[in-house]
Design a protein around this motif. Sequence first.
Motif, PDB file in Angstrom:
ATOM      1  N   ALA A   1       0.820  -1.208   0.000  1.00 33.12           N
ATOM      2  CA  ALA A   1       0.000   0.000   0.000  1.00 33.12           C
ATOM      3  C   ALA A   1       0.853   1.257   0.000  1.00 33.12           C
ATOM      4  O   ALA A   1       0.553   2.223  -0.711  1.00 33.12           O
ATOM      5  CB  ALA A   1      -0.935  -0.016   1.210  1.00 33.12           C
ATOM      6  N   LEU A   2       1.916   1.272   0.788  1.00 30.74           N
ATOM      7  CA  LEU A   2       2.817   2.424   0.798  1.00 30.74           C
ATOM      8  C   LEU A   2       3.425   2.664  -0.579  1.00 30.74           C
ATOM      9  O   LEU A   2       3.480   3.794  -1.066  1.00 30.74           O
ATOM     10  CB  LEU A   2       3.931   2.206   1.823  1.00 30.74           C
ATOM     11  CG  LEU A   2       3.648   2.636   3.254  1.00 30.74           C
ATOM     12  CD1 LEU A   2       4.694   2.052   4.199  1.00 30.74           C
ATOM     13  CD2 LEU A   2       3.617   4.152   3.371  1.00 30.74           C
ATOM     14  N   ALA A   3       3.900   1.588  -1.196  1.00 30.39           N
ATOM     15  CA  ALA A   3       4.516   1.728  -2.518  1.00 30.39           C
ATOM     16  C   ALA A   3       3.501   2.234  -3.541  1.00 30.39           C
ATOM     17  O   ALA A   3       3.821   3.071  -4.394  1.00 30.39           O
ATOM     18  CB  ALA A   3       5.114   0.397  -2.953  1.00 30.39           C
ATOM     19  N   ARG A   4       2.266   1.746  -3.466  1.00 29.36           N
ATOM     20  CA  ARG A   4       1.238   2.187  -4.409  1.00 29.36           C
ATOM     21  C   ARG A   4       0.898   3.665  -4.221  1.00 29.36           C
ATOM     22  O   ARG A   4       0.501   4.338  -5.177  1.00 29.36           O
ATOM     23  CB  ARG A   4      -0.022   1.332  -4.253  1.00 29.36           C
ATOM     24  CG  ARG A   4       0.154  -0.095  -4.771  1.00 29.36           C
ATOM     25  CD  ARG A   4      -1.131  -0.887  -4.715  1.00 29.36           C
ATOM     26  NE  ARG A   4      -0.953  -2.213  -5.291  1.00 29.36           N
ATOM     27  CZ  ARG A   4      -1.931  -3.093  -5.496  1.00 29.36           C
ATOM     28  NH1 ARG A   4      -3.172  -2.772  -5.164  1.00 29.36           N
ATOM     29  NH2 ARG A   4      -1.672  -4.274  -6.027  1.00 29.36           N
ATOM     30  N   LEU A   5       1.072   4.161  -3.007  1.00 28.62           N
ATOM     31  CA  LEU A   5       0.831   5.581  -2.752  1.00 28.62           C
ATOM     32  C   LEU A   5       1.995   6.453  -3.190  1.00 28.62           C
ATOM     33  O   LEU A   5       1.896   7.684  -3.178  1.00 28.62           O
ATOM     34  CB  LEU A   5       0.546   5.795  -1.263  1.00 28.62           C
ATOM     35  CG  LEU A   5      -0.777   5.225  -0.766  1.00 28.62           C
ATOM     36  CD1 LEU A   5      -0.874   5.368   0.752  1.00 28.62           C
ATOM     37  CD2 LEU A   5      -1.965   5.897  -1.443  1.00 28.62           C
ATOM     38  N   GLY A   6       3.108   5.821  -3.559  1.00 26.89           N
ATOM     39  CA  GLY A   6       4.244   6.573  -4.067  1.00 26.89           C
ATOM     40  C   GLY A   6       5.361   6.807  -3.075  1.00 26.89           C
ATOM     41  O   GLY A   6       6.303   7.562  -3.364  1.00 26.89           O
ATOM     42  N   THR A   7       5.305   6.153  -1.914  1.00 25.65           N
ATOM     43  CA  THR A   7       6.352   6.294  -0.905  1.00 25.65           C
ATOM     44  C   THR A   7       7.446   5.261  -1.138  1.00 25.65           C
ATOM     45  O   THR A   7       7.140   4.066  -1.247  1.00 25.65           O
ATOM     46  CB  THR A   7       5.765   6.099   0.507  1.00 25.65           C
ATOM     47  OG1 THR A   7       4.846   7.146   0.776  1.00 25.65           O
ATOM     48  CG2 THR A   7       6.857   6.114   1.560  1.00 25.65           C
TER      49      THR A   7
END
Length: 320
Positions: A46-52
């Motif tokens: 989820a973090l990666a999908r948000l761009g973090t």
Amino acid sequence: MIIVAGEALIDLVPASPASREQDGPADDLPALLPKRGGGPYNTAVALARLGTPTAFCSRLSTDHFGQALLNGLTADGVDVSLLQRGPEPTTLAVAHIGDGGSAAYSFHVEGTADRLFTAPDTLPEAARAVSFGTCSLVLEPGASAYEALMRRASARGLFTALDPNIRPGLIADADAYRARFRSWLPHITLLKLSEEDAAWLAGPGADPMRAAREWLAAGPYAVVLTRGGAGLTVLTRDGGELSVPGERVAVVDTIGAGDTVNAALLHRLDGHGALTARPDVDAGQWRDVLTFAARAAALTCSRAGAQPPYAGELAVSSTG
């Protein structure tokens, strides 16, 4: 970089009624579909999908489920340089979807790869925060390794987040676990947990909100309570309290919703420059953070399995 430390597993999720065979008592034994899961794994995705920029710190099996989990991480751009691999099988979680889409689980964990995690000697210099939680802090010997990593990250001055995500069926001694949980609090910056988790951790007959304030006094800067469709509440060390409502959505299931909240909180706090050992977040910023997390969780609940949203799906302007 935010590092997420904890287990990855395969959720066996009941198929939708439309996809079941109708020549027998399908409702008694629905077909089970394998889905990538595990609280920390979902949080990292989820973090990666948000761009973090995100790294996952865990141990995966070399079996076909472990390879599928690895493929899921790399597909969404998660850094896997901290991953360990082993020949042991992948943990399985069998999900039962109840009324309103809530999920309950039974686990197959004996001899699985993620239990044999060993803490890395060092964390990347780019790390700003480390997130912990769920089964990885219950099942030994890995639980002690994750605990040591938590204490080391805190001592280094990193922002540390904890989502206990209680699975009572895995906890042999409830009182011992509650005591261990309290021992982690001086090393935690953000404690996020559901109302149900808070009630379980507070113990029989205890007031969860009173317990949450006691936990605050033990170390965390903030406690975020998720209240299902009712929304989220944050309690802060200075006595502040703020709530936002949940977003209305047609719920398919709640798998991964709490993990999405985890990721959304960290992502949005990062946008406010608050991933520090001593965050400074005002009421307006908390309202923005909680509203963003509620919207992200609603999108996850609107689809089957743990499918957290991508940044482009969240029509909320960036602030910070």
